[in-house]
Each structure stands twice: as structure tokens, then as C-alpha cells.
Design a protein around this motif. Structure first.
Motif, PDB file in Angstrom:
ATOM      1  N   MET A   1      44.642 -21.997  -8.018  1.00 21.25           N
ATOM      2  CA  MET A   1      44.505 -20.580  -8.360  1.00 21.25           C
ATOM      3  C   MET A   1      43.966 -20.429  -9.785  1.00 21.25           C
ATOM      4  O   MET A   1      44.440 -21.102 -10.707  1.00 21.25           O
ATOM      5  N   ASP A   2      42.992 -19.566  -9.925  1.00 23.76           N
ATOM      6  CA  ASP A   2      42.429 -19.294 -11.242  1.00 23.76           C
ATOM      7  C   ASP A   2      43.235 -18.178 -11.897  1.00 23.76           C
ATOM      8  O   ASP A   2      43.198 -17.025 -11.460  1.00 23.76           O
ATOM      9  N   LEU A   3      43.969 -18.526 -12.952  1.00 21.29           N
ATOM     10  CA  LEU A   3      44.793 -17.518 -13.630  1.00 21.29           C
ATOM     11  C   LEU A   3      43.957 -16.387 -14.195  1.00 21.29           C
ATOM     12  O   LEU A   3      44.423 -15.254 -14.314  1.00 21.29           O
ATOM     13  N   PHE A   4      42.702 -16.678 -14.537  1.00 22.70           N
ATOM     14  CA  PHE A   4      41.849 -15.660 -15.133  1.00 22.70           C
ATOM     15  C   PHE A   4      41.291 -14.690 -14.092  1.00 22.70           C
ATOM     16  O   PHE A   4      40.521 -13.798 -14.427  1.00 22.70           O
ATOM     17  N   ALA A   5      41.695 -14.867 -12.830  1.00 16.58           N
ATOM     18  CA  ALA A   5      41.370 -13.879 -11.807  1.00 16.58           C
ATOM     19  C   ALA A   5      42.380 -12.740 -11.805  1.00 16.58           C
ATOM     20  O   ALA A   5      42.127 -11.675 -11.231  1.00 16.58           O
ATOM     21  N   LEU A   6      43.534 -12.974 -12.464  1.00 14.06           N
ATOM     22  CA  LEU A   6      44.537 -11.920 -12.572  1.00 14.06           C
ATOM     23  C   LEU A   6      44.000 -10.800 -13.467  1.00 14.06           C
ATOM     24  O   LEU A   6      43.387 -11.083 -14.513  1.00 14.06           O
ATOM     25  N   PRO A   7      44.205  -9.545 -13.100  1.00 17.60           N
ATOM     26  CA  PRO A   7      43.596  -8.412 -13.834  1.00 17.60           C
ATOM     27  C   PRO A   7      43.769  -8.445 -15.348  1.00 17.60           C
ATOM     28  O   PRO A   7      42.777  -8.272 -16.073  1.00 17.60           O
ATOM     29  N   PRO A   8      44.986  -8.666 -15.874  1.00 18.68           N
ATOM     30  CA  PRO A   8      45.116  -8.651 -17.349  1.00 18.68           C
ATOM     31  C   PRO A   8      44.292  -9.756 -18.016  1.00 18.68           C
ATOM     32  O   PRO A   8      43.624  -9.511 -19.025  1.00 18.68           O
ATOM     33  N   LEU A   9      44.344 -10.964 -17.443  1.00 17.14           N
ATOM     34  CA  LEU A   9      43.596 -12.076 -18.035  1.00 17.14           C
ATOM     35  C   LEU A   9      42.097 -11.907 -17.816  1.00 17.14           C
ATOM     36  O   LEU A   9      41.292 -12.269 -18.689  1.00 17.14           O
ATOM     37  N   ALA A  10      41.728 -11.340 -16.664  1.00 11.46           N
ATOM     38  CA  ALA A  10      40.303 -11.088 -16.406  1.00 11.46           C
ATOM     39  C   ALA A  10      39.752 -10.090 -17.418  1.00 11.46           C
ATOM     40  O   ALA A  10      38.610 -10.226 -17.886  1.00 11.46           O
ATOM     41  N   ALA A  11      40.572  -9.099 -17.773  1.00  9.10           N
ATOM     42  CA  ALA A  11      40.146  -8.107 -18.762  1.00  9.10           C
ATOM     43  C   ALA A  11      39.970  -8.754 -20.136  1.00  9.10           C
ATOM     44  O   ALA A  11      39.009  -8.461 -20.855  1.00  9.10           O
ATOM     45  N   LEU A  12      40.894  -9.648 -20.510  1.00 11.06           N
ATOM     46  CA  LEU A  12      40.780 -10.348 -21.792  1.00 11.06           C
ATOM     47  C   LEU A  12      39.547 -11.241 -21.807  1.00 11.06           C
ATOM     48  O   LEU A  12      38.827 -11.321 -22.810  1.00 11.06           O
ATOM     49  N   LEU A  13      39.316 -11.900 -20.682  1.00  7.76           N
ATOM     50  CA  LEU A  13      38.146 -12.776 -20.576  1.00  7.76           C
ATOM     51  C   LEU A  13      36.862 -11.968 -20.701  1.00  7.76           C
ATOM     52  O   LEU A  13      35.918 -12.372 -21.396  1.00  7.76           O
ATOM     53  N   ASP A  14      36.840 -10.824 -20.043  1.00 11.05           N
ATOM     54  CA  ASP A  14      35.662  -9.951 -20.106  1.00 11.05           C
ATOM     55  C   ASP A  14      35.445  -9.445 -21.524  1.00 11.05           C
ATOM     56  O   ASP A  14      34.311  -9.404 -22.020  1.00 11.05           O
ATOM     57  N   LEU A  15      36.526  -9.051 -22.192  1.00 11.77           N
ATOM     58  CA  LEU A  15      36.429  -8.550 -23.563  1.00 11.77           C
ATOM     59  C   LEU A  15      35.899  -9.632 -24.506  1.00 11.77           C
ATOM     60  O   LEU A  15      35.042  -9.366 -25.363  1.00 11.77           O
ATOM     61  N   THR A  16      36.400 -10.860 -24.340  1.00  9.45           N
ATOM     62  CA  THR A  16      35.949 -11.962 -25.180  1.00  9.45           C
ATOM     63  C   THR A  16      34.473 -12.266 -24.936  1.00  9.45           C
ATOM     64  O   THR A  16      33.705 -12.514 -25.876  1.00  9.45           O
ATOM     65  N   THR A  17      34.079 -12.242 -23.666  1.00 12.21           N
ATOM     66  CA  THR A  17      32.681 -12.498 -23.321  1.00 12.21           C
ATOM     67  C   THR A  17      31.762 -11.439 -23.924  1.00 12.21           C
ATOM     68  O   THR A  17      30.706 -11.750 -24.487  1.00 12.21           O
ATOM     69  N   ARG A  18      32.168 -10.178 -23.801  1.00 11.78           N
ATOM     70  CA  ARG A  18      31.367  -9.085 -24.367  1.00 11.78           C
ATOM     71  C   ARG A  18      31.269  -9.213 -25.887  1.00 11.78           C
ATOM     72  O   ARG A  18      30.240  -8.906 -26.485  1.00 11.78           O
ATOM     73  N   GLY A  19      32.352  -9.659 -26.504  1.00 10.41           N
ATOM     74  CA  GLY A  19      32.327  -9.854 -27.953  1.00 10.41           C
ATOM     75  C   GLY A  19      31.327 -10.924 -28.361  1.00 10.41           C
ATOM     76  O   GLY A  19      30.584 -10.764 -29.339  1.00 10.41           O
ATOM     77  N   LEU A  20      31.281 -12.019 -27.599  1.00  8.73           N
ATOM     78  CA  LEU A  20      30.317 -13.075 -27.886  1.00  8.73           C
ATOM     79  C   LEU A  20      28.882 -12.605 -27.655  1.00  8.73           C
ATOM     80  O   LEU A  20      27.971 -12.954 -28.418  1.00  8.73           O
ATOM     81  N   LEU A  21      28.680 -11.811 -26.624  1.00 10.65           N
ATOM     82  CA  LEU A  21      27.340 -11.283 -26.362  1.00 10.65           C
ATOM     83  C   LEU A  21      26.915 -10.298 -27.453  1.00 10.65           C
ATOM     84  O   LEU A  21      25.746 -10.253 -27.849  1.00 10.65           O
ATOM     85  N   ALA A  22      27.874  -9.505 -27.952  1.00 16.03           N
ATOM     86  CA  ALA A  22      27.566  -8.586 -29.046  1.00 16.03           C
ATOM     87  C   ALA A  22      27.193  -9.358 -30.304  1.00 16.03           C
ATOM     88  O   ALA A  22      26.246  -8.994 -31.026  1.00 16.03           O
ATOM     89  N   LEU A  23      27.920 -10.440 -30.570  1.00 16.56           N
ATOM     90  CA  LEU A  23      27.593 -11.277 -31.727  1.00 16.56           C
ATOM     91  C   LEU A  23      26.225 -11.922 -31.545  1.00 16.56           C
ATOM     92  O   LEU A  23      25.449 -12.044 -32.505  1.00 16.56           O
ATOM     93  N   THR A  24      25.899 -12.318 -30.315  1.00 11.01           N
ATOM     94  CA  THR A  24      24.586 -12.884 -30.031  1.00 11.01           C
ATOM     95  C   THR A  24      23.481 -11.880 -30.343  1.00 11.01           C
ATOM     96  O   THR A  24      22.468 -12.231 -30.965  1.00 11.01           O
TER      97      THR A  24
END
Length: 250
Positions: A1-24
Motif C-alpha cells: 500500500m502506498d501511504l501517499f495515496a491517503l488524502p492527507p499525505l497526497a495533499a502534502l505530496l502535491d503541495l511539495t511538488t507544486r513548491g518545487l515546480l514554483a521554484l523551478t
């Protein structure tokens, strides 16, 4: 099971990804096509800098355990056949010395969520139901989502891919060799052979992992291993290990 599929962790993962893309995007005018890779390196450096207190705690714990090594060896020699007495005497020794046998462990566990979240960004091709845009970014034409294994199996590996991914693996292996040479723990004849072998091999396992993970994760691992070696080298000088034996006995 992928823990990052859980809604709270998926949201954190998405936020972190968007932050890296913004920095890019922010770095693109200055760094051009290297912006995404530079963003990965910079964020990794920021995270490692924020975790310096964890490294300090580990260095102190390593020094304290080494300081108690002669007494621990004496206890093993005296009570080695009585496991219950050995455990009791060992815990008493730690209490008398004001040292916790678990010192350094809790800070490591505390850093795991931060490190795990950042590393997960580099491993997940899909984040919160949409493609991970960071992994589609490139460095010298090599996608950050590609790995040496996938490039070979798909027949997409070219000279640039081999060079870039090869440099990443070489850097990680080099940091592992430096760690093995300069930061190995003091020799203890009571240490099981399997533990000695594992300690010698462990620094190089990250280089093997880098062969299979996406390029972005490899960059993260390369920066992390270099930073960790440098930090541990500095802290070893600030908190030198002395287990009471002469250099000829080590």
C-alpha cells in the motif's frame, strides 16, 4: 500500500511538488534548462541544513557510546553468560554515566517524515491524481523521471544519459568510500562479523539504489550523501571518538 495515496499525505505530496515546480519557474530565467535540477539540489541543501541539529545529536551519542565501550566490553566479559544480569548492569552503566542507550535515535525518527516526503516527490510519477510535472523536466535532455534501468530497458539511453546518471552514481559511491575510510566506527573485537561486513558495505548500497530510481531521486541522494559525509567529518572533529584504546589497538 502506498501511504501517499491517503488524502492527507497526497495533499502534502502535491503541495511539495507544486513548491518545487514554483521554484523551478523562479530559477528558469537564470538557470534555463537546468532550473528543475537546480531546484532539487537547492531544496535538498535547505532540508539538510535544517536537520543539522539531528546530526549534532547523533555525533554526541556516537561519542558517548564510544566513551563507554571499554566498560561495556568488561560487562560482556563478566556477565556474557547471564543475559538478564548483563542487561541490568548495562542499563545501570548508562544511567550512572548520564547517557541514554537510545540517544540519537529519536532525532533520526523525527526527521523521517520530512526526508520521506521530499524523497517521495522524486519517486511518484503521479501525485494527487495528476502527472508529476517535476519528473517531466529535463537536464541536458535527460528527463528527471528517467532512471538508468528504464533507459536501458526502453532503449532510450544515450551518451548524455549514461554520463549524467553515471556521474550521480559515481558521486554517491565516492561519498560512500570516503565515509568508509574516514568515518568508520572504532574496531570492537566483540562485534559480530556480519555487523562488521554490513557496516563496510552499507555506504555503497545507496549507489546501487541510484541505478534504479528516477534521476531526480539520484540527485537528491548524491547531494545528501555528500552533505552527510561533510557534516559527519566536521562533527567528528567537534565531538571526537575516544574509546580508551591506543591507536595500535584500533
Amino acid at each position: 500500500m502506498d501511504l501517499f495515496a491517503l488524502p492527507p499525505l497526497a495533499a502534502l505530496l502535491d503541495l511539495t511538488t507544486r513548491g518545487l515546480l514554483a521554484l523551478t519557474s523562479f530559477l528558469t530565467p537564470a538557470a534555463g534548462g537546468a532550473a528543475a535540477a537546480l531546484a532539487v539540489v537547492l531544496v535538498t541543501l535547505v532540508v539538510r541544513a535544517g536537520l543539522i541539529p539531528v546530526g549534532v545529536s547523533q555525533a554526541r551519542a556516537e561519542r558517548d557510546r564510544a566513551r563507554l565501550a571499554p566498560q561495556l566490553r568488561a560487562l560482556r566479559e563478566r556477565w556474557g553468560k547471564n543475559a538478564e544480569r548483563l542487561q541490568r548492569e548495562t542499563m545501570q552503566l548508562y544511567r550512572d554515566a548520564g547517557v541514554s542507550p537510545f540517544a540519537g535515535c529519536l532525532p533520526v525518527l523525527a526527521q523521517a517524515p520530512v526526508v520521506g516526503l521530499l524523497y517521495a516527490v522524486f519517486l511518484h510519477p503521479t501525485v494527487a491524481g495528476h502527472a508529476n510535472g517535476l519528473l517531466t523536466e529535463q537536464l541536458a535532455g535527460v528527463p528527471l523521471g528517467s532512471s538508468l534501468l528504464t533507459a536501458l530497458t526502453r532503449g532510450s539511453a544515450d551518451a548524455v544519459t549514461f554520463v549524467l546518471l553515471g556521474v550521480v552514481v559515481a558521486v554517491i559511491a565516492g561519498a560512500g568510500e570516503l565515509t568508509r575510510r574516514f568515518l568508520r566506527p572504532p574496531f570492537d573485537p566483540a562485534t559480530p562479523r556480519s555487523v562488521v561486513v554490513m557496516t563496510a558495505v552499507l555506504p555503497f548500497t545507496t549507489a546501487v539504489v541510484a541505478l534504479f530510481v528516477p534521476f531526480a531521486a539520484g540527485l537528491y541522494l548524491a547531494v545528501t550523501t555528500l552533505w552527510t559525509f561533510g557534516q559527519r567529518l566536521v562533527l567528528r572533529r567537534l565531538y571526537p571518538i575516544d574509546d580508551g584504546r591506543t591507536a595500535s589497538q584500533r
